[in-house]
Design a protein around this motif. Structure first.
Motif, PDB file in Angstrom:
ATOM      1  N   ILE A 144       0.622  -1.276   0.204  1.00 36.91           N
ATOM      2  CA  ILE A 144      -0.152  -0.066  -0.027  1.00 36.91           C
ATOM      3  C   ILE A 144       0.433   1.115  -0.208  1.00 36.91           C
ATOM      4  O   ILE A 144       1.407   1.456   0.922  1.00 36.91           O
ATOM      5  CB  ILE A 144      -0.971   0.015   0.996  1.00 36.91           C
ATOM      6  CG1 ILE A 144      -2.156  -0.675   0.974  1.00 36.91           C
ATOM      7  CG2 ILE A 144      -1.789   1.748   1.255  1.00 36.91           C
ATOM      8  CD1 ILE A 144      -2.972  -1.596   2.145  1.00 36.91           C
ATOM      9  N   ARG A 148       8.743   6.072  -3.673  1.00 34.21           N
ATOM     10  CA  ARG A 148      10.088   4.895  -3.932  1.00 34.21           C
ATOM     11  C   ARG A 148      10.415   4.093  -2.930  1.00 34.21           C
ATOM     12  O   ARG A 148      11.208   3.142  -3.579  1.00 34.21           O
ATOM     13  CB  ARG A 148      11.217   5.987  -3.127  1.00 34.21           C
ATOM     14  CG  ARG A 148      10.852   7.592  -3.982  1.00 34.21           C
ATOM     15  CD  ARG A 148      11.947   8.742  -2.930  1.00 34.21           C
ATOM     16  NE  ARG A 148      10.960   8.914  -2.047  1.00 34.21           N
ATOM     17  CZ  ARG A 148      10.483   9.974  -2.756  1.00 34.21           C
ATOM     18  NH1 ARG A 148      10.277  10.855  -3.095  1.00 34.21           N
ATOM     19  NH2 ARG A 148       9.674  11.106  -1.536  1.00 34.21           N
ATOM     20  N   HIS A 199       3.401   1.384   2.658  1.00 33.82           N
ATOM     21  CA  HIS A 199       4.480   2.625   2.799  1.00 33.82           C
ATOM     22  C   HIS A 199       3.476   4.230   1.840  1.00 33.82           C
ATOM     23  O   HIS A 199       4.067   4.533   0.816  1.00 33.82           O
ATOM     24  CB  HIS A 199       5.713   2.381   1.371  1.00 33.82           C
ATOM     25  CG  HIS A 199       6.261   1.274   2.249  1.00 33.82           C
ATOM     26  ND1 HIS A 199       7.413   0.653   2.956  1.00 33.82           N
ATOM     27  CD2 HIS A 199       5.671  -0.794   1.946  1.00 33.82           C
ATOM     28  CE1 HIS A 199       7.523  -0.477   2.981  1.00 33.82           C
ATOM     29  NE2 HIS A 199       6.398  -1.420   2.804  1.00 33.82           N
ATOM     30  N   THR A 200       3.285   4.148   2.816  1.00 33.95           N
ATOM     31  CA  THR A 200       2.337   5.597   2.542  1.00 33.95           C
ATOM     32  C   THR A 200       2.710   6.581   3.166  1.00 33.95           C
ATOM     33  O   THR A 200       3.197   6.543   4.344  1.00 33.95           O
ATOM     34  CB  THR A 200       0.832   6.088   2.256  1.00 33.95           C
ATOM     35  OG1 THR A 200       1.196   5.663   3.695  1.00 33.95           O
ATOM     36  CG2 THR A 200       0.300   4.632   1.735  1.00 33.95           C
ATOM     37  N   PRO A 201       2.614   7.694   2.813  1.00 35.74           N
ATOM     38  CA  PRO A 201       3.411   9.317   4.211  1.00 35.74           C
ATOM     39  C   PRO A 201       1.972   9.103   5.133  1.00 35.74           C
ATOM     40  O   PRO A 201       0.827   8.691   4.393  1.00 35.74           O
ATOM     41  CB  PRO A 201       2.793  10.321   2.832  1.00 35.74           C
ATOM     42  CG  PRO A 201       1.983  10.848   2.418  1.00 35.74           C
ATOM     43  CD  PRO A 201       2.269   8.602   1.451  1.00 35.74           C
ATOM     44  N   THR A 206      -4.404   8.225   4.939  1.00 28.68           N
ATOM     45  CA  THR A 206      -3.788   7.190   4.739  1.00 28.68           C
ATOM     46  C   THR A 206      -4.084   6.776   6.302  1.00 28.68           C
ATOM     47  O   THR A 206      -3.355   5.585   6.882  1.00 28.68           O
ATOM     48  CB  THR A 206      -2.953   6.844   4.912  1.00 28.68           C
ATOM     49  OG1 THR A 206      -1.357   8.182   5.214  1.00 28.68           O
ATOM     50  CG2 THR A 206      -2.495   7.447   3.243  1.00 28.68           C
ATOM     51  N   CYS A 227       6.533  -0.221   8.099  1.00 20.73           N
ATOM     52  CA  CYS A 227       8.067   0.169   8.692  1.00 20.73           C
ATOM     53  C   CYS A 227       8.325   2.497   7.897  1.00 20.73           C
ATOM     54  O   CYS A 227       8.364   2.378   7.250  1.00 20.73           O
ATOM     55  CB  CYS A 227       9.125  -0.185   7.696  1.00 20.73           C
ATOM     56  SG  CYS A 227       8.826  -1.762   8.436  1.00 20.73           S
ATOM     57  N   ALA A 228       6.455   2.324   7.894  1.00 24.57           N
ATOM     58  CA  ALA A 228       6.770   4.251   7.638  1.00 24.57           C
ATOM     59  C   ALA A 228       5.912   4.424   8.554  1.00 24.57           C
ATOM     60  O   ALA A 228       6.894   5.768   8.943  1.00 24.57           O
ATOM     61  CB  ALA A 228       5.419   3.833   6.524  1.00 24.57           C
TER      62      ALA A 228
HETATM   63  N1  LIG Z   1      11.029   3.796   9.026  1.00 18.52           N
HETATM   64  C1  LIG Z   1      11.765   4.683   9.008  1.00 18.52           C
HETATM   65  O1  LIG Z   1      12.415   5.191   9.343  1.00 18.52           O
HETATM   66  C2  LIG Z   1      11.243   5.729   7.814  1.00 18.52           C
HETATM   67  C3  LIG Z   1       9.961   5.947   6.623  1.00 18.52           C
HETATM   68  N2  LIG Z   1       9.577   6.245   5.408  1.00 18.52           N
HETATM   69  C4  LIG Z   1       8.295   6.485   5.740  1.00 18.52           C
HETATM   70  O2  LIG Z   1       8.324   5.946   4.220  1.00 18.52           O
HETATM   71  C5  LIG Z   1       6.925   7.040   3.681  1.00 18.52           C
HETATM   72  C6  LIG Z   1       7.298   6.687   2.118  1.00 18.52           C
HETATM   73  O3  LIG Z   1       8.585   7.195   1.731  1.00 18.52           O
HETATM   74  P1  LIG Z   1       8.397   7.042   0.260  1.00 18.52           P
HETATM   75  O4  LIG Z   1       8.432   5.847   0.031  1.00 18.52           O
HETATM   76  O5  LIG Z   1      10.352   7.780   0.051  1.00 18.52           O
HETATM   77  O6  LIG Z   1       7.811   7.886  -0.294  1.00 18.52           O
HETATM   78  P2  LIG Z   1       7.050   8.550  -1.786  1.00 18.52           P
HETATM   79  O7  LIG Z   1       6.607   9.828  -1.493  1.00 18.52           O
HETATM   80  O8  LIG Z   1       7.972   8.253  -2.573  1.00 18.52           O
HETATM   81  O9  LIG Z   1       5.531   7.314  -1.775  1.00 18.52           O
HETATM   82  C7  LIG Z   1       4.967   7.320  -0.739  1.00 18.52           C
HETATM   83  C8  LIG Z   1       3.633   6.648  -1.427  1.00 18.52           C
HETATM   84  O10 LIG Z   1       2.406   6.715  -1.452  1.00 18.52           O
HETATM   85  C9  LIG Z   1       1.430   6.881  -2.178  1.00 18.52           C
HETATM   86  N3  LIG Z   1      -0.027   7.445  -1.520  1.00 18.52           N
HETATM   87  C10 LIG Z   1      -0.003   8.440  -0.944  1.00 18.52           C
HETATM   88  N4  LIG Z   1      -1.386   8.539  -0.550  1.00 18.52           N
HETATM   89  C11 LIG Z   1      -1.817   7.367  -0.764  1.00 18.52           C
HETATM   90  C12 LIG Z   1      -3.533   6.847   0.017  1.00 18.52           C
HETATM   91  N5  LIG Z   1      -4.351   7.102   0.189  1.00 18.52           N
HETATM   92  N6  LIG Z   1      -3.380   5.152  -0.395  1.00 18.52           N
HETATM   93  C13 LIG Z   1      -2.485   4.396  -0.634  1.00 18.52           C
HETATM   94  N7  LIG Z   1      -1.261   5.345  -1.218  1.00 18.52           N
HETATM   95  C14 LIG Z   1      -0.694   6.554  -1.415  1.00 18.52           C
HETATM   96  C15 LIG Z   1       1.998   7.821  -2.786  1.00 18.52           C
HETATM   97  O11 LIG Z   1       1.394   8.141  -4.022  1.00 18.52           O
HETATM   98  C16 LIG Z   1       3.132   7.267  -3.010  1.00 18.52           C
HETATM   99  O12 LIG Z   1       3.662   7.108  -3.924  1.00 18.52           O
HETATM  100  C17 LIG Z   1       7.675   8.533   4.128  1.00 18.52           C
HETATM  101  O13 LIG Z   1       5.885   9.608   4.098  1.00 18.52           O
HETATM  102  C18 LIG Z   1       8.164   8.226   5.272  1.00 18.52           C
HETATM  103  O14 LIG Z   1       6.836   8.361   6.095  1.00 18.52           O
HETATM  104  C19 LIG Z   1      10.382   6.854   5.136  1.00 18.52           C
HETATM  105  C20 LIG Z   1      11.585   6.188   5.519  1.00 18.52           C
HETATM  106  C21 LIG Z   1      12.289   6.233   6.680  1.00 18.52           C
END
Ligand SMILES: NC(=O)C1=CN([C@@H]2O[C@H](COP(=O)(O)OP(=O)(O)OC[C@H]3O[C@@H](n4cnc5c(N)ncnc54)[C@H](O)[C@@H]3O)[C@@H](O)[C@H]2O)C=CC1
Ligand SMILES: O=C(O)C(=O)COP(=O)(O)O
Length: 524
Positions: A144, A148, A199-201, A206, A227-228
Motif C-alpha cells: 500500500i 520510492r 509505505h504511504t506518508p 492514510t 515501516c512507514a
Molecule cells: N521507518 C523509517 O525510518 C522510514 C519511514 N519512511 C516513511 O515511508 C513513507 C514513504 O516513503 P517514500 O516511499 O520515500 O515516499 P514516496 O512519496 O515516494 O511514496 C509514498 C507513496 O504513497 C502514495 N500514497 C499517497 N496517498 C496514498 C493513499 N491514500 N493510498 C495509497 N497510497 C498513497 C503516494 O502516491 C506515493 O507513491 C514516508 O512518508 C515516511 O513516512 C521513510 C523513510 C524511513
C-alpha cells in the motif's frame, strides 16, 4: 554570522560542509537545551524526533528554513511553517534503500520468527518445533503506497518469487509498467494478499487505512508490516485482530506514540518491533545529512532548493532564468502597494512573451510578497504570500496571454481596490535591466530603484517647471525624470528619481497645486 541548529542526531560527515563554513555557527543541541536562544537561529535541521510546531515557529523568530534529514515531514507543521514564511525541505531519496531493506528484513524475520528464536537460543533453549516458519516464495505481497520505498520492495520481492499486489491511487501507468506491476483496488489487495506492508506518508487519507474494518477483509492468517509511520495501521484495530487470531503476526518499526508507552502491541509474541530503525544505516544517514546540508547551504546562499515541501522546486538552470523576473515582480508589487494605499480585493497578474514559459507561480508569489510586504508588519516571502493574501481576503490570479505588445517579455499587474484600480507593466531587458514601461493607460520608461516620486498632473505648460522649481528650492537634486501622456492637454504623469528620500512638506506643497492631481512617494 548565520546560526544553524541541528536538533536531532545526524551524521557529522554529512554535516561537514556546514561545520566547515566559517560564516556559519552550527549548534548540535536539542530544542530544549537552547530554549533561551531559539530566536537566534536562521536554520533548523531535524530528523523525526524534533516536533516542529507552531509554538516553535513563534519562538524561532529568525528562522528561514527547516531541513528534514529524511522523508516524512509529519513531525513538522507545514501550514505553520508556510504561515511564518519558513521554507521546509527534506531529503527524499537518501534513505529509500535502507528502509526497503529494513522492511524486507522485518518481513523475513516475521515469517521465520527470527527475533523470538534468537531470544530462546540465548536463554539456552533449543526448540526447533516452536519456530516453524512460512516461506516468502509464492506468497502475495500487498504493497500500500507505491512510491520510492514501495517500488524498491517490489523489486526485491520479485527476486524472492513473490506475487505483487499494489494499491496506490497516484501510481501512473508508466511507472507501474516500468516496474512490472499493476494497480488494484484496496479491497482486491486486502482480500488477496498474504502479507501486507504500508509505505504511504501519514496523512488524513492514510491514517488508519488498515483498521478494524479493513483488516477484517484480509485473509485469515495475514501478516502486516508498518515501516512507514505509526498510525497508518490503526493500533487498536490491529490489537483486536491479533487477539482474535485473524492476524498471524505483525512487524512494526513505527508507533502511534514513539517511544511506545504501555503499548499493548509489545505484549504479543507474534509482534516483532524495532525502534524506528528504517533509515538508521551509515549509508542512509550520510546521504540524508549530506543532502539537507547542501540544500540549506544553497538556500542560505540565495540559490534554488530542489526538494522543498512548500515552495515550487526549481533547477539551477530554471532559477537563473527566473531570477530577473523574480526581482522585477517583487519591485512591481511593492510599487503598486505604495501607490494604492487603499484596501485591495484583487491582484491579477498577466505574463506575456518569454516569461510566460517559466515557472510563473514562483514569480506571482514574488509579486504578491512585494505587494503584501509593503502593507503588513510580518515577514512576507514567496512561501507565505499566498496564504497571507487569502487570510486578508485578497484574491490573486495569474494568466498567460498570447497578446503581443512588442516587448520580448512583459509582466502586467492589475490591482483592484476600494474605488481605485492600478495597472503596472514591467519588462526585463537582457544586459540592460528592469524597466517599468506602463502605469495605468500611460506609457513610460523608468528603472525601478531608489527614491521615486510619482505625480499625476494635467498636461499644461509650466507644470514640469513648477515641480522642478519646488525641488530646486528644497535643494533636492533630480537624478532622472520621465514623463508620459495620453493626449495633448489631457492627463499626464511624471516619474522622478532622487538620491535621498523626500520630506513630507515637499510632497504636500506639490499636492497643493491645482494642476497636480496626486503625488506619491515610492521607496524601493
Ligand atoms: N521507518 C523509517 O525510518 C522510514 C519511514 N519512511 C516513511 O515511508 C513513507 C514513504 O516513503 P517514500 O516511499 O520515500 O515516499 P514516496 O512519496 O515516494 O511514496 C509514498 C507513496 O504513497 C502514495 N500514497 C499517497 N496517498 C496514498 C493513499 N491514500 N493510498 C495509497 N497510497 C498513497 C503516494 O502516491 C506515493 O507513491 C514516508 O512518508 C515516511 O513516512 C521513510 C523513510 C524511513
Ligand atoms: O525519513 C523518514 O521518514 C524516517 O522516518 C526516518 O526517520 P529518522 O530520521 O530515522 O528519525
Amino acid at each position: 554570522m548565520i546560526h544553524v541548529l541541528v536538533s536531532d542526531s545526524m551524521s557529522s560527515e554529512g554535516l561537514q560542509p556546514l561545520l566547515d563554513a566559517s560564516h556559519i555557527n552550527v549548534v548540535q543541541k536539542t530544542v530544549e537545551e537552547v530554549e533561551d536562544e531559539l530566536h537566534l537561529f536562521d536554520a533548523l535541521l531535524v530528523r523525526s524526533a524534533t516536533k516542529v510546531t507552531e509554538d516553535l515557529f513563534k519562538k524561532m523568530t529568525n528562522l528561514k528554513i527547516v531541513g528534514r534529514a529524511g522523508v516524512g515531514v509529519d513531525n513538522i507543521d507545514i501550514e505553520a511553517a508556510t504561515k511564518h514564511g519558513v521554507v521546509v525541505i527534506n531529503a527524499p531519496n537518501g534513505n529509500t534503500i535502507s528502509t526497503a531493506e529494513h522492511t524486507f528484513a522485518m518481513m523475513a524475520s516475521l515469517l521465520r520468527h527470527i527475533p523470538q528464536a534468537n531470544v530462546t537460543v540465548k536463554s539456552n533453549e533449543w526448540n526447533r518445533t516452536a519456530f516453524v516458519g512460512t516461506e516468502l516464495y509464492g506468497k502475495s505481497l500487498g504493497i500500500i503506497g507505491f512510491g520510492r520505498i514501495g517500488g524498491e520492495i517490489a523489486k526485491r520481492a520479485r527476486v524472492f518469487g513473490m506475487n505483487i499486489l499494489v494499491f496506490d491511487p497516484f501510481l501512473t501507468k508508466d511507472r507501474a509498467e516500468k516496474i512490472g506491476v499493476s494497480n488494484c483496488t484496496l479491497d482486491e489487495l486486502l482480500t488477496n494478499a498474504d502479507i501486507i506492508t504500508v509505505h504511504t506518508p501519514l496523512i488524513k487519507e492514510t491514517r488508519g487505512i488498515l483498521n478494524k474494518e479493513t483488516i477484517a477483509k484480509t485473509k485469515k492468517g495475514v501478516y502486516l508490516l508498518n515501516c512507514a509511520r505509526g498510525g497508518i495501521i490503526d493500533e487498536t484495530g490491529l490489537i483486536h485482530h491479533l487477539e482474535n487470531g485473524h492476524v498471524a503476526g505483525a512487524a512494526l518499526d513505527v508507533f502511534e506514540v514513539e517511544p511506545p508507552v504501555n503499548n499493548k502491541l509489545l505484549k504479543f509474541d507474534n509482534v516483532i518491533v524495532t525502534p524506528h530503525l528504517g533509515a538508521s544505516t551509515k549509508e542512509a544517514q550520510l546521504n540524508v545529512a549530506a543532502q539537507v546540508t547542501q540544500e540549506v547551504l544553497n538556500f542560505l546562499d540565495g540559490k534554488p532548493v530542489t526538494s522543498s515541501i512548500n515552495l515550487p522546486t526549481l533547477t539551477k538552470e530554471l532559477f537563473d532564468k527566473i531570477q530577473p523576473f523574480y526581482h522585477l515582480a517583487k519591485k512591481m508589487g511593492n510599487i503598486v502597494s505604495q501607490c494604492m494605499k487603499v484596501p485591495v480585493q484583487e491582484v491579477a497578474i498577466q505574463y506575456e512573451g518569454s516569461v510566460a514559459e517559466l515557472e510563473t507561480s514562483f514569480i506571482t508569489k514574488a509579486l504578491l510578497s512585494g505587494f503584501l510586504g509593503a502593507r503588513v508588519d510580518i515577514t512576507v516571502n514567496e512561501v507565505n504570500a499566498g496564504m497571507i493574501a487569502k487570510e486578508r481576503g485578497i484574491t490573486f490570479s495569474e494568466k498567460i496571454t498570447t497578446n503581443n505588445s512588442g516587448y520580448e517579455n512583459l509582466l502586467e499587474v492589475r490591482v483592484i481596490g476600494d474605488n481605485q484600480n492600478f495597472v503596472l507593466r514591467g519588462t526585463h531587458v537582457p544586459h540592460y535591466g528592469e524597466r517599468i514601461v506602463g502605469i495605468n493607460d500611460f506609457n513610460i520608461d523608468f528603472y525601478p530603484t531608489g527614491y521615486l516620486l510619482y505625480i499625476q498632473h494635467q498636461d499644461k505648460p509650466g507644470v514640469i517647471g513648477r515641480v522642478g522649481k519646488v525641488l530646486g528650492d528644497h535643494e533636492v537634486n533630480i537624478a532622472t525624470m520621465q514623463v508620459g501622456r495620453k493626449e495633448k492637454g489631457g492627463e499626464a504623469i511624471m516619474m522622478l528619481a532622487f538620491d535621498r528620500p523626500l520630506d513630507d512638506t515637499l510632497t504636500s506643497q506639490l499636492s497643493s497645486y491645482d494642476d497636480i492631481v496626486s503625488v506619491k512617494t515610492i521607496d524601493l
